[in-house]
Write a protein that holds these residues in place. Structure first.
Motif, PDB file in Angstrom:
ATOM      1  N   MET A 261     -57.310  -7.754 -12.609  1.00 37.65           N
ATOM      2  CA  MET A 261     -58.658  -7.533 -12.116  1.00 37.65           C
ATOM      3  C   MET A 261     -59.265  -8.903 -11.799  1.00 37.65           C
ATOM      4  O   MET A 261     -59.205  -9.812 -12.609  1.00 37.65           O
ATOM      5  N   THR A 262     -59.829  -9.012 -10.625  1.00 36.46           N
ATOM      6  CA  THR A 262     -60.476 -10.267 -10.247  1.00 36.46           C
ATOM      7  C   THR A 262     -61.851 -10.373 -10.909  1.00 36.46           C
ATOM      8  O   THR A 262     -62.387  -9.388 -11.421  1.00 36.46           O
ATOM      9  N   ASN A 263     -62.399 -11.568 -10.857  1.00 40.35           N
ATOM     10  CA  ASN A 263     -63.750 -11.748 -11.400  1.00 40.35           C
ATOM     11  C   ASN A 263     -64.748 -10.849 -10.685  1.00 40.35           C
ATOM     12  O   ASN A 263     -65.621 -10.269 -11.315  1.00 40.35           O
ATOM     13  N   ASN A 264     -64.632 -10.742  -9.369  1.00 41.71           N
ATOM     14  CA  ASN A 264     -65.562  -9.894  -8.619  1.00 41.71           C
ATOM     15  C   ASN A 264     -65.373  -8.418  -8.975  1.00 41.71           C
ATOM     16  O   ASN A 264     -66.347  -7.672  -9.039  1.00 41.71           O
ATOM     17  N   GLN A 265     -64.153  -7.994  -9.195  1.00 41.65           N
ATOM     18  CA  GLN A 265     -63.925  -6.608  -9.597  1.00 41.65           C
ATOM     19  C   GLN A 265     -64.558  -6.324 -10.955  1.00 41.65           C
ATOM     20  O   GLN A 265     -65.175  -5.277 -11.159  1.00 41.65           O
TER      21      GLN A 265
ATOM     22  N   ALA B 273     -70.315  -6.553  -1.653  1.00 43.75           N
ATOM     23  CA  ALA B 273     -71.359  -7.580  -1.637  1.00 43.75           C
ATOM     24  C   ALA B 273     -70.914  -8.844  -2.380  1.00 43.75           C
ATOM     25  O   ALA B 273     -71.135  -9.965  -1.901  1.00 43.75           O
ATOM     26  N   LEU B 274     -70.274  -8.678  -3.519  1.00 42.44           N
ATOM     27  CA  LEU B 274     -69.800  -9.836  -4.277  1.00 42.44           C
ATOM     28  C   LEU B 274     -68.722 -10.594  -3.510  1.00 42.44           C
ATOM     29  O   LEU B 274     -68.705 -11.827  -3.504  1.00 42.44           O
ATOM     30  N   ASN B 275     -67.822  -9.873  -2.852  1.00 47.01           N
ATOM     31  CA  ASN B 275     -66.767 -10.531  -2.075  1.00 47.01           C
ATOM     32  C   ASN B 275     -67.340 -11.307  -0.891  1.00 47.01           C
ATOM     33  O   ASN B 275     -66.800 -12.348  -0.514  1.00 47.01           O
ATOM     34  N   ARG B 276     -68.440 -10.803  -0.313  1.00 49.45           N
ATOM     35  CA  ARG B 276     -69.100 -11.536   0.773  1.00 49.45           C
ATOM     36  C   ARG B 276     -69.734 -12.818   0.248  1.00 49.45           C
ATOM     37  O   ARG B 276     -69.625 -13.874   0.841  1.00 49.45           O
ATOM     38  N   SER B 277     -70.417 -12.688  -0.886  1.00 52.64           N
ATOM     39  CA  SER B 277     -71.131 -13.838  -1.445  1.00 52.64           C
ATOM     40  C   SER B 277     -70.202 -14.839  -2.125  1.00 52.64           C
ATOM     41  O   SER B 277     -70.465 -16.033  -2.111  1.00 52.64           O
ATOM     42  N   TYR B 278     -69.164 -14.337  -2.750  1.00 56.40           N
ATOM     43  CA  TYR B 278     -68.250 -15.177  -3.533  1.00 56.40           C
ATOM     44  C   TYR B 278     -66.810 -14.828  -3.176  1.00 56.40           C
ATOM     45  O   TYR B 278     -66.103 -14.176  -3.947  1.00 56.40           O
ATOM     46  N   PRO B 279     -66.361 -15.235  -1.997  1.00 60.16           N
ATOM     47  CA  PRO B 279     -65.042 -14.819  -1.518  1.00 60.16           C
ATOM     48  C   PRO B 279     -63.884 -15.255  -2.409  1.00 60.16           C
ATOM     49  O   PRO B 279     -62.862 -14.578  -2.459  1.00 60.16           O
TER      50      PRO B 279
END
Length: 62
Positions: free
Chosen positions: A1-5, A52-58
């Motif tokens: 699991m990634t940080n964004n997930q 949204a998180l992936n957009r802000s913090y790719p």
């Protein structure tokens, strides 16, 4: 699991907790309906937060 997930999961759970707090007082006959609603809401909210998180913090870091 990634940080964004992980972040998206945590945010989705908190949103469900807040939005369904009053609906969690139910009888056993309502349980299946409530749980199905909760799952659908979780998936929808999780997906939106993750996008949204992936957009802000790719790179998943901040």
């Amino acid at each position: 699991m990634t940080n964004n997930q992980k972040r998206a999961h945590d945010l989705a759970i908190k949103c469900i907790e807040l939005s369904f707090n009053s609906k969690l007082k139910f009888t056993s006959t309502d349980a299946d309906s409530i749980y199905q609603d909760l799952y659908r809401v979780y998936v929808d909210v999780y997906d939106e937060f993750l996008e949204a998180l992936n957009r802000s913090y790719p790179d998943g870091m901040y």
